[in-house]
Design a protein around this motif. Structure first.
Motif, short mmCIF file in Angstrom:
data_model
loop_
_atom_site.label_atom_id
_atom_site.label_comp_id
_atom_site.label_asym_id
_atom_site.label_seq_id
_atom_site.Cartn_x
_atom_site.Cartn_y
_atom_site.Cartn_z
N GLY A 630 0.82 -1.21 0.00
CA GLY A 630 0.00 0.00 0.00
C GLY A 630 0.85 1.26 0.00
N SER A 631 1.92 1.25 0.78
CA SER A 631 2.81 2.42 0.84
C SER A 631 3.48 2.66 -0.51
CB SER A 631 3.88 2.22 1.91
OG SER A 631 3.28 2.10 3.20
N ALA A 632 3.86 1.57 -1.19
CA ALA A 632 4.50 1.71 -2.50
C ALA A 632 3.54 2.31 -3.52
CB ALA A 632 5.00 0.35 -2.98
N LEU A 633 2.30 1.87 -3.50
CA LEU A 633 1.30 2.41 -4.43
C LEU A 633 1.00 3.86 -4.12
CD1 LEU A 633 -1.03 -0.72 -4.50
CD2 LEU A 633 0.28 0.16 -6.43
N LEU A 634 0.97 4.20 -2.84
CA LEU A 634 0.72 5.58 -2.45
C LEU A 634 1.85 6.49 -2.92
CD1 LEU A 634 -1.42 7.17 -0.84
CD2 LEU A 634 0.00 6.85 1.20
N ALA A 635 3.07 5.97 -2.85
CA ALA A 635 4.24 6.78 -3.24
C ALA A 635 4.25 7.12 -4.71
CB ALA A 635 5.52 6.03 -2.86
N VAL A 636 3.60 6.30 -5.55
CA VAL A 636 3.59 6.59 -6.99
C VAL A 636 2.27 7.21 -7.44
CG1 VAL A 636 5.29 4.83 -7.54
CG2 VAL A 636 2.87 4.21 -7.54
N GLY A 637 1.51 7.73 -6.46
CA GLY A 637 0.29 8.46 -6.80
C GLY A 637 -0.89 7.60 -7.17
N ARG A 638 -1.01 6.44 -6.53
CA ARG A 638 -2.16 5.56 -6.79
C ARG A 638 -2.90 5.30 -5.49
NH1 ARG A 638 1.34 1.29 -10.29
NH2 ARG A 638 -0.45 -0.08 -10.08
N PRO A 639 -3.50 6.35 -4.89
CA PRO A 639 -4.10 6.22 -3.55
C PRO A 639 -5.28 5.25 -3.50
CG PRO A 639 -4.65 8.34 -4.52
CD PRO A 639 -3.61 7.73 -5.40
N ASP A 640 -6.07 5.18 -4.55
CA ASP A 640 -7.23 4.29 -4.51
C ASP A 640 -6.79 2.82 -4.39
OD1 ASP A 640 -8.85 6.47 -4.75
OD2 ASP A 640 -9.14 6.29 -6.91
N GLU A 641 -5.76 2.44 -5.14
CA GLU A 641 -5.24 1.08 -5.02
C GLU A 641 -4.57 0.87 -3.67
OE1 GLU A 641 -3.17 -0.60 -8.60
OE2 GLU A 641 -3.40 1.46 -9.31
N ALA A 642 -3.88 1.89 -3.20
CA ALA A 642 -3.16 1.79 -1.93
C ALA A 642 -4.11 1.54 -0.78
CB ALA A 642 -2.36 3.06 -1.69
N LEU A 643 -5.28 2.20 -0.82
CA LEU A 643 -6.22 2.12 0.30
C LEU A 643 -6.60 0.68 0.62
CD1 LEU A 643 -8.05 3.48 2.36
CD2 LEU A 643 -9.77 3.76 0.55
N GLU A 644 -6.85 -0.11 -0.40
CA GLU A 644 -7.26 -1.51 -0.19
C GLU A 644 -6.22 -2.25 0.65
OE1 GLU A 644 -7.64 -5.63 -2.80
OE2 GLU A 644 -7.53 -3.69 -3.82
N HIS A 645 -4.95 -2.08 0.33
CA HIS A 645 -3.90 -2.82 1.02
C HIS A 645 -3.60 -2.24 2.40
CE1 HIS A 645 -3.17 -5.18 -2.58
NE2 HIS A 645 -3.20 -4.06 -3.27
#
Length: 787
Positions: A630-645
């Motif tokens: 989730g942190s990795a996805l958040l770092a590349v600007g993908r918050p919606d995907e990050a939220l699930e994890h």
């Protein structure tokens, strides 16, 4: 987009056909081929020049490499070759490549797509004059890709047989025989497939052609089993199989010989009495009994194909992704926690340790996918339905076992279960001296590999049989160390250190104990238990000692990669170590995670996310791994995907502080300041969290105008640093949020002077006050991070 084709030759193609000109020169095609095969990693300029221009001096060779890169970028686009420090990497987003597609398809289970891409031997007919190192590399790479291709064909043939697709089975074996025409084992499978499909004459003709080819090429006689099978086909009448044979009870004991694998091993006998259509894997073995007179290799193939006529219901299955997924699932296994049946409940560490070691041994087999420890142990002590466990862990097979240890005797009972229907594939009981625990593990691992029909290389077989120590006392101490190590807390690491040290005192040659020691020392550097210098030296020495004792220990390579990255700041050595760890143990989740940490630091975010997704797939119930993804996805600007994890991390463990800190960062990214502050405070309240939630909260408070609170928190962090002498680099972000740019730079410089291990993981600041300051750029250069 341009395409690079390396199977069957070498050429560059555009929309209008093959490219000519400077980009298509031999050395430049070779450069692209080298980078394609290194993907997703890269190669240093020194390595490339050694392959391409070994006869040139360094300066001249580097100049030629620079010209080659310039010509390729000019012809194919600036993004086709990426530079990172002294390394070059191919960008598959800018240049399609059949080899990269082939490897990706295999990794994703897309066997048919992989086979379609393989249009001939790698760089067939290609050569580079006066480049012996390249020629050696080419021979090895060509052989590796050819093996992968033939293995894919064989798996497709096996899947078609299980599915009941007789024409497909014949076609895949025929293609494999064309690729490897001298292989008698393949010929036996093809002949059995043709006979099952009703083409006995074709099977006999294949045997004749095989014999003639061997005589013509080598002056050799064909394998006696091939000729024996052909002779039986000539003499026996053709009998139409009847479905009636599958009805009623069919008691049978499978002869061990009929189940022998290629390496000569044979599992013990297996008795089954199905009242209904049993699982395909059991049925195939049961049917081997009906053809026991055939040679062993032919029996396996023939029985597998007869299964579709006698026992499987009629289907209209088609080859494709579903079939490939089914094959992959059947070779995915979870080792459930061994039940402790000893009288002393303190023996729990031993049963847990045995489970963990079985997971580790099986994970070294590349053909298997093994659920990681955290996910498997989530079911400890729970009476859950087998099917539910299989679905949750995404595996097709489960191993259950119990352990009783009384004095020097150990009794282990194990059973392998088909997760789709709960059928037992086999069970076994071992009663041995404590010194024979490793023999039990090896035997169990080999039986599981055979049961799942997974390919086992000689190197893997040797590793499975290896005994880490001859001392039961040292082994017991090591398992106790692992028990505390798995708590992942400061206190847990301290207790683990004690037991690992005691294990080494008993057996100084115990490589795994040295690797455990190295891991604890590395974590003590992160948690501030040791200074950076102490952590660096101790981690390095313990990891190198482990590898000196066992050069194929994946855990030691992973820790060594962490040392090279976090302490030595040697990116090239770090990447080599991490990749070697995953070569030795592809399902090692810590290896995937630490490699992803390195890739993130190098700003290779897409590759890092691939590794993090793989880790989550292997260990779906680990809150830490969900948080990291989730942190990795958040770092590349993908918050919606990050939220699930990030949510999943907290759902898996509501007391996991880093998970709450991850949610706080999500709330920050989406403008929910109050929710972010609450999440940070929750993280800080929980035990065993790092300093990050405090620096994150202090920075946020400063940015939203609550500067007095931020300064108070900063004062606490500074006092702690002065007391311990450890200057965690993320405190600099608090200073920056309070507009103290000079203070932030000074703090980072103090972190640099002590080589704080987190410096290489802190991420590059996008704040222009730092990003545009030449002193900050110089710091990144000295650390070895992208600028």
């Amino acid at each position: 987009m341009f395409s690079l084709k390396l199977f069957g030759g070498a050429c560059l193609e555009g929309e209008d056909g093959p490219l000519t000109g400077p980009a298509a020169q031999r050395h430049r095609l070779t450069l692209l081929a080298l980078l394609a095969c290194a993907h997703p990693g890269g190669l240093t300029r020194d390595k490339l020049t050694a392959y391409l221009w070994p006869e040139r001096d360094t300066e001249h060779a580097r100049s030629l490499l620079k010209q080659a890169v310039h010509a390729l970028r000019k012809a194919l686009g600036e993004e086709v070759i990426l530079s990172a420090a002294d390394e070059l990497r191919l960008n598959p987003g800018a240049l399609r490549c059949d080899v990269i597609g082939f490897e990706a398809a295999l990794a994703a289970g897309g066997l048919e797509r992989a086979v379609e891409l393989y249009s001939g031997p790698f760089l067939d007919g290609f050569f580079l004059r006066d480049a012996p190192e390249f020629e050696r590399w080419l021979d090895g790479e060509r052989a590796h890709l050819a093996r992968a291709y033939t293995k894919a064909l064989e798996r497709l043939a096996e899947a078609a047989a299980v599915r009941g697709d007789l024409p497909g089975t014949v076609e895949w074996w025929r293609r494999l025989a064309a690729e490897d025409p001298f292989n008698s084992r393949v010929m036996l499978h093809l002949m059995a497939a043709l006979e099952a499909a009703g083409d006995r004459a074709g099977a006999i003709q294949q045997a004749r052609m095989h014999a003639a080819l061997l005589e013509q090429e080598f002056g050799a006689q064909p394998d006696p089993e091939v000729m024996a099978l052909a002779e039986r086909m000539r003499e026996e009448p053709v009998i139409a199989p009847s479905r009636a044979r599958a009805k009623g009870n069919l008691d049978a004991t499978v002869p061990a010989q009929s189940l022998a694998d290629e390496d000569g091993g044979a599992p013990p006998e297996l008795t089954v009495t199905p009242e209904r259509p049993p699982p395909a894997r059991i049925s195939r073995r049961l049917l081997a009994w009906r053809t026991a007179a055939l040679p062993a290799a032919a029996t396996l193939a023939f029985a597998a194909l007869l299964l579709v006529v006698w026992l499987l219901p009629e289907t209209s299955a088609h080859p494709g992704a579903d079939t490939e997924a089914a094959v992959a699932s059947s070779r995915a296994i979870a080792v459930l926690p061994c039940a402790n049946l000893s009288r002393d409940p303190e023996e729990e560490y031993f049963s847990d340790g045995l489970t963990e070691e079985l997971i580790s041994v099986l994970a070294q087999v590349r053909a298997l996918q093994v659920a990681a420890r955290t996910s498997a142990f989530a079911f400890k002590g729970e009476n859950r339905d087998i099917r539910e466990i299989g679905e949750t862990l995404n595996v097709g097979t489960l191993l259950e076992c119990s352990v009783r240890r009384e004095g020097e005797r150990v009794r282990v009972t194990a059973q392998l279960i088909n997760a789709s229907d709960g059928f037992h594939l086999w069970s076994e009981t071992y009663e041995r001296d404590g010194t024979d625990v490793f023999a039990i593990q090896s035997d169990l691992a080999l039986r599981i590999v055979r049961a799942l029909e997974a390919e086992l290389t000689p190197a893997e077989r040797e590793r499975i049989a290896r005994r880490p120590t001859d001392s039961p006392e040292a082994h017991a101490l090591y398992l106790k160390g692992r028990h505390f190590w798995n708590q992942r807390t400061v206190n847990g690491y301290g207790r683990a250190l004690e037991y690992f040290q005691r294990a080494i005192e008993v057996d100084p040659q115990y490589a795994q104990a040295h690797a455990g020691l190295a891991y604890v020392y590395s974590q003590h550097g992160v948690w501030g238990v040791l200074t950076s210098e102490e952590s660096s030296v101790r981690t390095r020495d313990a990891a190198l000692r482990a590898l000196e004792l066992d050069p194929e220990l994946a855990e030691a390579y992973t820790v060594l990669g962490g040392y090279y990255h976090a302490h030595a700041w040697d990116s090239e050595a770090a990447e080599r170590a991490h990749r070697r760890a995953l070569e030795l143990n592809p399902d090692y989740t810590i290896g995937c995670t630490w490699y992803a940490n390195y890739l993130t630091s190098m700003e290779r975010f897409d590759e890092a996310i691939i590794q993090r997704r793989k880790a989550v797939e292997l260990d779906p119930l680990s809150p830490y791994l969900s948080y990291m993804l989730g942190s990795a996805l958040l770092a590349v600007g993908r918050p919606d995907e990050a939220l699930e994890h990030l949510r999943n991390a907290i759902e898996l463990d509501s007391m996991y502080g880093e998970g709450h800190a991850g949610m706080a960062r999500y709330y920050e990214a989406t403008g929910r300041v109050d929710d972010a502050i609450r999440a940070y405070r929750r993280a800080i309240e929980l035990p065993d969290v790092t300093w990050y939630p405090r620096t994150g909260l202090a920075s946020l408070l400063a940015r939203v105008g609550r500067r007095d609170e931020a300064r108070a928190m900063l004062g606490e962090l500074q006092a702690e640093a002065d007391r311990t002498g450890i200057y965690a680099p993320h405190v600099a972000w608090v200073l920056l949020a309070l507009d103290d740019v000079e203070g932030a730079l000074a703090w980072l410089e103090r972190s640099y002077q002590q080589k704080h291990p987190i410096l290489r993981f802190m991420g590059r600041s996008r704040d222009p006050r730092l990003a545009d300051d030449p002193r900050y750029a110089d710091l990144l250069r000295r650390i070895g991070l992208p600028q």
